[in-house]
Motif scaffolding. Structure first.
Motif, PDB file in Angstrom:
ATOM      1  N   LEU A 251       0.831  -1.204   0.000  1.00  0.00           N
ATOM      2  CA  LEU A 251       0.000   0.000   0.000  1.00  0.00           C
ATOM      3  C   LEU A 251       0.866   1.253   0.000  1.00  0.00           C
ATOM      4  O   LEU A 251       0.596   2.213  -0.745  1.00  0.00           O
ATOM      5  CB  LEU A 251      -0.916  -0.011   1.222  1.00  0.00           C
ATOM      6  N   ARG A 254       2.121   2.012  -3.387  1.00  0.00           N
ATOM      7  CA  ARG A 254       1.104   2.375  -4.378  1.00  0.00           C
ATOM      8  C   ARG A 254       0.520   3.771  -4.161  1.00  0.00           C
ATOM      9  O   ARG A 254      -0.125   4.310  -5.058  1.00  0.00           O
ATOM     10  CB  ARG A 254      -0.025   1.343  -4.345  1.00  0.00           C
ATOM     11  N   MET A 255       0.734   4.337  -2.997  1.00  0.00           N
ATOM     12  CA  MET A 255       0.185   5.656  -2.694  1.00  0.00           C
ATOM     13  C   MET A 255       1.216   6.743  -2.995  1.00  0.00           C
ATOM     14  O   MET A 255       2.428   6.517  -2.906  1.00  0.00           O
ATOM     15  CB  MET A 255      -0.242   5.731  -1.228  1.00  0.00           C
ATOM     16  N   ASP A 256       0.729   7.921  -3.324  1.00  0.00           N
ATOM     17  CA  ASP A 256       1.594   9.075  -3.542  1.00  0.00           C
ATOM     18  C   ASP A 256       2.363   9.359  -2.250  1.00  0.00           C
ATOM     19  O   ASP A 256       1.755   9.593  -1.207  1.00  0.00           O
ATOM     20  CB  ASP A 256       0.727  10.282  -3.912  1.00  0.00           C
ATOM     21  N   VAL A 261      -0.083   7.062   3.767  1.00  0.00           N
ATOM     22  CA  VAL A 261      -1.184   6.370   4.433  1.00  0.00           C
ATOM     23  C   VAL A 261      -0.592   5.377   5.427  1.00  0.00           C
ATOM     24  O   VAL A 261       0.403   4.703   5.134  1.00  0.00           O
ATOM     25  CB  VAL A 261      -2.066   5.631   3.405  1.00  0.00           C
ATOM     26  N   SER A 289      -4.756   8.717   7.358  1.00  0.00           N
ATOM     27  CA  SER A 289      -3.975   9.630   6.531  1.00  0.00           C
ATOM     28  C   SER A 289      -4.340  11.059   6.888  1.00  0.00           C
ATOM     29  O   SER A 289      -5.481  11.345   7.277  1.00  0.00           O
ATOM     30  CB  SER A 289      -4.247   9.387   5.045  1.00  0.00           C
ATOM     31  N   ALA A 294      -6.096  10.945  -0.141  1.00  0.00           N
ATOM     32  CA  ALA A 294      -5.469   9.642   0.039  1.00  0.00           C
ATOM     33  C   ALA A 294      -6.378   8.698   0.810  1.00  0.00           C
ATOM     34  O   ALA A 294      -6.412   7.489   0.540  1.00  0.00           O
ATOM     35  CB  ALA A 294      -4.139   9.808   0.764  1.00  0.00           C
ATOM     36  N   GLU A 297      -8.743   7.358  -1.720  1.00  0.00           N
ATOM     37  CA  GLU A 297      -8.068   6.540  -2.724  1.00  0.00           C
ATOM     38  C   GLU A 297      -7.642   5.183  -2.165  1.00  0.00           C
ATOM     39  O   GLU A 297      -7.641   4.175  -2.878  1.00  0.00           O
ATOM     40  CB  GLU A 297      -6.847   7.295  -3.252  1.00  0.00           C
ATOM     41  N   ALA A 298      -7.279   5.154  -0.886  1.00  0.00           N
ATOM     42  CA  ALA A 298      -6.734   3.936  -0.293  1.00  0.00           C
ATOM     43  C   ALA A 298      -7.699   2.765  -0.370  1.00  0.00           C
ATOM     44  O   ALA A 298      -7.282   1.613  -0.552  1.00  0.00           O
ATOM     45  CB  ALA A 298      -6.330   4.188   1.160  1.00  0.00           C
ATOM     46  N   VAL A 301      -7.424   1.148  -3.783  1.00  0.00           N
ATOM     47  CA  VAL A 301      -6.116   0.518  -3.946  1.00  0.00           C
ATOM     48  C   VAL A 301      -6.050  -0.793  -3.172  1.00  0.00           C
ATOM     49  O   VAL A 301      -5.589  -1.824  -3.693  1.00  0.00           O
ATOM     50  CB  VAL A 301      -5.008   1.486  -3.483  1.00  0.00           C
TER      51      VAL A 301
END
Length: 430
Positions: A251, A254-256, A261, A289, A294, A297-298, A301
Motif C-alpha cells: 500500500l 502504491r500511494m503518492d 497512508v 492519513s 489519500a 483513494e486507499a 487501492v
C-alpha cells in the motif's frame, strides 16, 4: 442517572485555582465573577457525569442533565431528533453573527480503574476520553455568555452544540448537521483533553490536526482441512499472514508519497485447533492519513491489492473498507483567532503548538461545512510525569482545566463575534 450533584471530598485539588499569569485579561461586565463563582458546581457536574457515563447513542440522561442546566439559565435548548444530544442559542445582538462551540457527550466501553469517589458506576463504561470535561466546559460557558448578553456585551449569537456518538462509526456529527445545527453559523470551535500538556496550557495548530480514519477487514475462507494434508485446502492462516505482512508495504508503494497512508492491524482471528486448517479467518485494522484524497483513494487501492497478493490460493476473499472520519483541518484564520483568545485567557507562555495526531475526531465533519478550529486542553497536574493517555482505564484530569477551558472559550466567543471578516458558512474572506 441520579439527580444529585455533590462535590466529593477526595480526588484532585478541584477547589484550588491556577495563579493568574502576566498579560491575561479578565472577562468584562462581571462575567469573570460568574465564571469563578460557578467552578465548584461545574466540578460537581463533571464528577457526576464521570460517575454516570453513557455509551454512544445512549446519552439520554446526560442530555437531560444538560438541558436542565440550560433551561435553568432561561435558555431554550433544541433536542436532536433521537433525543440524545441538543443545541442551544444564546442571543446577544439578534442580527449579529452566529458562532458555534461543540462538545461531545458519549463515553467509551472501558472499565474505570481509578479509586476515586466519582469512579464510574456503570460496569465496563468510562469517560476515558474527557468528554465529561468537554461537556462541562460548555455548560460553564453558558452562564458567562448569558451574563454578557444581559449586559449588552455579546455582539451576536452563540450556539452550544452537545453532540452524541463521537466515539462510533457512523458518528453523531452528520446527524447534528442534518438537524440544522450549523445553519447560519459563521465559525465553530472545540477543545479536546490532552494529557501530554500540563493544566493551564492549551495547544493550537493550523492546518491538519488529526488524521482521516477508516476501518479495514480482510476475510479469507477456504473450506478448511487437516494440517497433515495442507495441499488439499486453502491455508487460511498462511494467507492471513501474507496480508498482515505484505499489504502495508504494498500500500505504501502504491500511494503518492506526498500523501502517505498508515495501515496498522489491530485484530486477527482464525481457527481453534492446532492441527486443523480453519475454514475461514479475518484480519482487521485501521487506515489513516492526513490527506482526505489519500483516505478516499486507499480503499480502491487495497481492494485491488489483496486479490493480487493472494492470487492462486483458491481461497474466497472479501475486503471491507469503511470510511470513518475525515481529517480535522483547522482553518488558518480561526486558529489565529483562538490562539490570540487563549493568550488573553491564560498568558502567552501557556499557548503552545499542538503536534499532529493520527487519531480520528468527527469534529472534522463540521469543519467541512464552516471554518473553525479545535485546540488541545492541558489536563495533567504538576509533577505527574506519566499520566494515563486517553482511552486508558486510569484516565483522569486535573479539574482546574475546566476553568481554563471555559475562560479560553469565552474569550474566543467574544473575538469570533467581533470578527467580521467572513460570510456565514463561507471559508473565504469577504
Amino acid at each position: 442517572m441520579t439527580s444529585a450533584l455533590t462535590l466529593p471530598s477526595d480526588g484532585l485539588p478541584a477547589a484550588s485555582r491556577l495563579d493568574a499569569q502576566p498579560g491575561t485579561m479578565p472577562l468584562p461586565h462581571g462575567a469573570d465573577e460568574v465564571l469563578t463563582g460557578n467552578i465548584p458546581g461545574l466540578i460537581a457536574v463533571r464528577r457526576h457525569l464521570h460517575a454516570h457515563p453513557e455509551l454512544s447513542g445512549q446519552e439520554f440522561q446526560t442530555t437531560a442533565l444538560v438541558a436542565g442546566r440550560l433551561t435553568g439559565l432561561g435558555l431554550t435548548p433544541q433536542l436532536l431528533p433521537k433525543g440524545n444530544g441538543l443545541f442551544c442559542d444564546i442571543v446577544g445582538e439578534a442580527d449579529g453573527p452566529l458562532v458555534a462551540f461543540r462538545a461531545d457527550l458519549d463515553a467509551l466501553p472501558l472499565p474505570d480503574s481509578k479509586t476515586v469517589d466519582y469512579r464510574s458506576t456503570v460496569p465496563g463504561v468510562c469517560h476515558a476520553c474527557g468528554h465529561d470535561v468537554h461537556t462541562t466546559v460548555l455548560l460553564g460557558l453558558a452562564p458567562v455568555l448569558v451574563r454578557l448578553a444581559e449586559r449588552g456585551a455579546l455582539p451576536g449569537r452563540v450556539r452550544l452544540i452537545f453532540q452524541p456518538a463521537e466515539e462510533t462509526v457512523p458518528s453523531g456529527a452528520p446527524e447534528v448537521i442534518a438537524a440544522g445545527a450549523l445553519d447560519g453559523v459563521s465559525s465553530i470551535f472545540a477543545l479536546h483533553c490532552a494529557p501530554q500538556f500540563p493544566v493551564g496550557t492549551v495547544a493550537v495548530r493550523s492546518g491538519p490536526l488529526t488524521a482521516a480514519s477508516a476501518t479495514l477487514e480482510v476475510r479469507v475462507s477456504g473450506g478448511g482441512g487437516h494440517t497433515a494434508r495442507p495441499h488439499l485446502a486453502a491455508h487460511v492462516v498462511d494467507l492471513l499472514g501474507r496480508v498482515i505482512v505484505g499489504l502495508p508495504g504494498l500500500l505504501a508503494h502504491r500511494m503518492d508519497p506526498r500523501r502517505p497512508v498508515s495501515l496498522v492491524w489491530g485484530a486477527v482471528s482464525a481457527g481453534t485447533a492446532f492441527n486443523t486448517i480453519p475454514a475461514d479467518g479475518a484480519v482487521r485494522g485501521t487506515v489513516r492519513s492526513l490527506s482526505r484524497e489519500a483516505w478516499h483513494e486507499a480503499g480502491a487501492v487495497i481492494t485491488n491489492l489483496v486479490p493480487d497478493l493472494l492470487a492462486g490460493s483458491g481461497a474466497d476473499i472479501e475486503v471491507s473498507y469503511v470510511e470513518g472520519f475525515p481529517p480535522v483541518i483547522n482553518d488558518h484564520q480561526a486558529t489565529a483567532l483562538i490562539a490570540s483568545a487563549a493568550t488573553r485567557a491564560l498568558g502567552v507562555d501557556h499557548v503552545v503548538e499542538a503536534p499532529v495526531s493520527m487519531g480520528g475526531e468527527d469534529f472534522s465533519f463540521y469543519l467541512e461545512q464552516v471554518p473553525g478550529a479545535m485546540i488541545r486542553l492541558g489536563i495533567t497536574a504538576p509533577g505527574v510525569t506519566d499520566p494515563p493517555d486517553t482511552h486508558q482505564t486510569g484516565f483522569d484530569v486535573d479539574e482546574r482545566a475546566i476553568e481554563c477551558g471555559v475562560r479560553v472559550m469565552a474569550h474566543t466567543a467574544l473575538a469570533a463575534l467581533a470578527d467580521s471578516g467572513r460570510e456565514p458558512g463561507n471559508g473565504t474572506p469577504r
